[in-house]
Write an enzyme that holds these catalytic residues in place. Structure first.
Site, PDB file in Angstrom:
ATOM      1  N   LYS A 256      44.713  43.559  32.636  1.00 31.17           N
ATOM      2  CA  LYS A 256      44.014  42.528  33.379  1.00 31.17           C
ATOM      3  C   LYS A 256      42.545  42.672  32.968  1.00 31.17           C
ATOM      4  O   LYS A 256      42.213  43.588  32.240  1.00 31.17           O
ATOM      5  CB  LYS A 256      44.196  42.794  34.883  1.00 31.17           C
ATOM      6  N   ARG A 257      41.669  41.837  33.411  1.00 32.87           N
ATOM      7  CA  ARG A 257      40.248  41.874  33.034  1.00 32.87           C
ATOM      8  C   ARG A 257      40.015  41.122  31.735  1.00 32.87           C
ATOM      9  O   ARG A 257      39.067  40.386  31.606  1.00 32.87           O
ATOM     10  CB  ARG A 257      39.711  43.304  32.838  1.00 32.87           C
TER      11      ARG A 257
END
Length: 490
Positions: A256-257
Site C-alpha cells: 500500500k502507499r
RNA sequence: GGCGCUAUCGUCUAAGGGUUAGGACACCGCCCUCUCAAGGCGGUAAUACGGGUUCGAAUCCCGUUAGCGCUACCA
C-alpha cells in the site's frame, strides 16, 4: 493405475482485503487445478486473533467470486475435509501437538515473553543467532505437571534436530538446502491455544489431501520446519512451488502507499476482471511464445508451473492499462453497462437519471479513450453535467472574436432540425460554415469547447448526437455568455 | 548480523553453448485525423561486475555486488 487426484489450496488470512499478490497466488492454484481436473480449495487461516478483521472472510470470498476463481471446497461451499476455517479446527491441531509431545518430538515451554526477549537481546549482543535456548526442553514430568495444574501459560515447541541439512525440491526453484542449525524450536501451539501457521498448515494440507503447495516465496525459508513436521508425523510431503514476489516500481515488496494493492480497488475503478486476471497471470509466467492476451479459459489451457519464473516482478500499471483495453475491445457496450452504472451509483452523479441507451452510447464513444470504466467519468464528465469551465489553452487557440457570431448562426441552423442525429448535425454545421465562408474546422473546435469544455474526446458529431439538440443549443448559448464574461474580466 | 532466494532494454519477458539478443508496455517520430484516443508503420533502449571452462558464454562453474525475503506465541 489412476494417478492421484490433484488437490491445491489458496490459504489467505483474513486481515482485510484481497491483495493483488494474493489474487495471483489464487489464480495459479486455480489454473493448475482446473487444467488437471483437480480440486481447488479455499482455506481461511485465521489463527492470529489480533489481526482478525471483521467481514474480511466475506470480502475475500466475494472478491474471488468476482474474479471468477470459484473454489470447489471451502467456507460456504462445504467439502469432505472441512471445516475449512482454521479457527474451527483447534481441537485437531491440539491433538496432533499432544501426539508430538508424547513422542518427544515437541515439548511444553513455560518461558515468559519477557524472558524470551531478554534472551534474544543477550544473544544478539554476542552477535549470535537469536534462537530459543531450550530452557524448557528438559523439565521433569513432575515439573511440567505441576505447572500445567497451576495454569501457568505455556506454548508447545517442536524439537528441531541439531545438525541435519534439510534438502528439498521446489518445482520452481529446483534443489534448495538449508542447515537445521539455523532453525529455531518453532512454537506450534501458542499460549492462547491457537496453532501457529506452521502446524496448522502442515496438518491441514495433510488432512485435506493437498498434493501441491503453491504459495508465495516468503514461505521458502520455513519449508524445513514443515518438512520436519511431515517426517515427525510420518506423512508424505506435497510437491512445493514457491512463487516469485510482486514488487513496487522501486523493487520493494508490493505494498500500500505506492498505489492500489487491493483487488477491490481495481474493481471499483472499473477494471475488467478479464484484464486484471490476464495481467496478473503474466507477472511471473509466460506462454513461451509471443501471445499476451488470454481469457481465463485460455490460461487454463496454457498455464504450466514449469514456465513460472524465479525473479520478482514489478506491478506495472501501464501494462495493466493496455491489457485491460485489449479486453475492453472484446466487450460489447451492453456487457460494460452494469459496471458503468455501478460506478455512477458511487459518484456525485448518483442521483441523476441516465437511460441505458444513453449510457451505452457514452460507452461506445469513450471505449477507445479509456483504460478502465471509471475513466469515462474522469475524461468526459460533460456527458453527465454541462461544463463548468473551459480549458484556457484550447480556448485561446480556437475561440476568436468572431466565434460568437458563427455560433449564433449555428444555433439558428440547429434549431430548425427535427430530432437530429449525427449526420444531421454534421450537414447543418457544414452548411453554416459554407454560408459563413469559414473553414468548418474553426467552427468544430469552438463547438467542442462550448459543449464539452475541453479539447479532447470523441468525434464532435458523436458528442452532439449523444447530448441531443436541446442540450447542445443550451450549452452553446451558455458558452457564448460565459466566455464573453471571461473576456470582459480580462 | 546470519541464512536463503534472485539477477536480459525503464518495466513484463523470450532465447538454456553459435541469433544483427526477439516480443510487449512505456517513450520518441511518421501516417490517419475536427481534438484526444484507438489503429498502422518506424525508432531509441538490455545480458550487474570480475574471473574461469570452451574454438565459441546472456546461457555452464566460481567469486563479488545489488535487490528482496526470512530470522515472532504474524501469516
Amino acid at each position: 493405475m489412476i494417478s492421484e487426484q490433484i488437490r491445491v489450496r489458496f490459504a489467505p488470512s483474513p486481515t482485510g482485503y484481497l491483495h493483488v499478490g494474493g489474487l495471483r497466488t489464487a489464480l495459479y492454484n486455480y489454473l493448475f487445478a482446473r487444467q488437471n481436473n483437480g480440486v481447488f480449495i479455499l482455506r481461511i487461516e485465521d489463527t492470529d486473533r489480533s489481526r482478525y478483521v471483521e467481514g474480511a472472510v466475506e470480502n475475500l470470498i466475494e472478491t474471488l467470486k468476482w474474479a471468477g476463481l470459484d473454489y470447489d471446497e471451502g467456507p460456504g461451499k462445504g467439502g469432505e475435509y472441512g471445516p475449512y476455517v482454521q479457527s474451527q479446527r483447534l481441537d485437531i491441531y491440539r491433538k496432533y501437538a499432544k501426539q508430538l509431545v508424547e513422542e518427544k518430538k515437541a515439548y511444553y515451554c513455560f518461558c515468559t515473553p519477557e524472558r524470551l526477549e531478554q534472551m534474544r537481546q543477550e544473544l544478539e549482543q554476542k552477535g549470535e543467532f537469536a534462537k530459543y535456548d531450550r530452557f524448557c526442553l528438559n523439565l521433569s514430568s513432575s515439573e511440567i505437571e505441576q505447572k500445567l495444574k497451576s495454569n501457568t501459560p505455556y506454548v508447545i515447541r517442536m524439537k528441531v534436530p541439531d545438525n541435519t541439512t534439510i534438502k528439498f525440491y521446489d518445482l520452481i526453484r529446483k534443489d534448495v538446502e538449508i542447515s537445521s542449525q539455523l532453525i529455531d524450536d518453532q512454537v506450534l501451539i501458542k499460549s492462547d491455544g491457537y496453532p501457529t501457521y506452521h502446524l496448522a498448515n502442515v496438518v491441514d494440507d495433510h488432512l485435506m489431501k493437498v498434493t501441491h503447495v503453491i504459495r508465495g516465496e516468503e514461505w521458502l525459508p520455513s519449508v524445513p520446519k514443515h518438512i520436519l513436521l511431515y517426517s515427525y508425523f510420518g506423512w508424505e510431503i506435497p510437491a512445493l512451488a514457491h512463487l516469485p514476489l510482486l514488487l513496487n516500481t522501486d523493487k520493494t515488496k508490493l505494498s500500500k502507499r505506492q498505489g492500489d494493492v487491493a483487488v477491490e480497488d481495481y474493481r471499483a475503478k472499473g477494471y475488467l476482471k478479464e484484464g486484471l486476471i490476464n495481467f496478473i497471470a503474466l507477472l511471473g509466467w509466460n506462454p513461451g511464445d509471443e501471445r499476451e492476451i488470454f481469457t481465463l479459459e485460455e490460461l487454463i489451457q496454457e498455464f504450466s508451473i514449469e514456465r513460472v519464473g524465479k525473479s520478482g516482478a514489478v506491478f506495472n500499471i501501464d501494462k495493466l492499462n493496455w491489457i485491460n483495453l485489449q479486453h475492453i475491445h472484446k466487450k460489447t457496450e451492453k456487457e460494460m453497462l452494469p459496471i458503468l452504472k455501478e460506478i455512477i451509483s458511487r459518484s456525485k452523479y448518483k442521483d441523476q437519471l441516465f437511460s441505458d441507451k444513453y449510457l451505452e452510447k457514452v460507452i461506445h464513444a469513450m471505449r477507445e479513450r479509456i483504460n478502465y470504466l471509471a475513466g469515462i467519468l474522469e475524461k468526459s464528465p460533460y456527458f453527465f453535467e454541462p461544463p463548468s469551465s473551459y480549458d484556457p489553452n484550447y480556448l485561446s487557440k480556437h475561440w476568436k472574436s468572431e466565434t460568437p457570431i458563427w455560433l449564433d448562426k449555428l444555433v439558428e441552423a440547429f434549431s430548425k432540425l427535427e430530432n437530429p442525429v449525427k449526420n444531421d448535425f454534421e450537414s447543418a454545421l457544414n452548411q453554416t460554415a459554407e454560408a459563413l465562408g469559414v473553414g468548418r474546422g474553426k467552427i468544430i473546435h469552438a463547438v467542442r469547447l462550448a459543449v464539452s469544455g475541453v479539447g479532447e474526446g470523441p468525434g464532435l458529431y458523436d458528442i452532439l448526437d449523444i447530448l441531443g439538440k436541446e442540450e447542445v443549443i443550451n450549452r452553446i448559448q451558455q458558452a457564448i455568455k460565459n466566455i464573453k464574461i471571461q473576456y470582459a474580466r480580462e
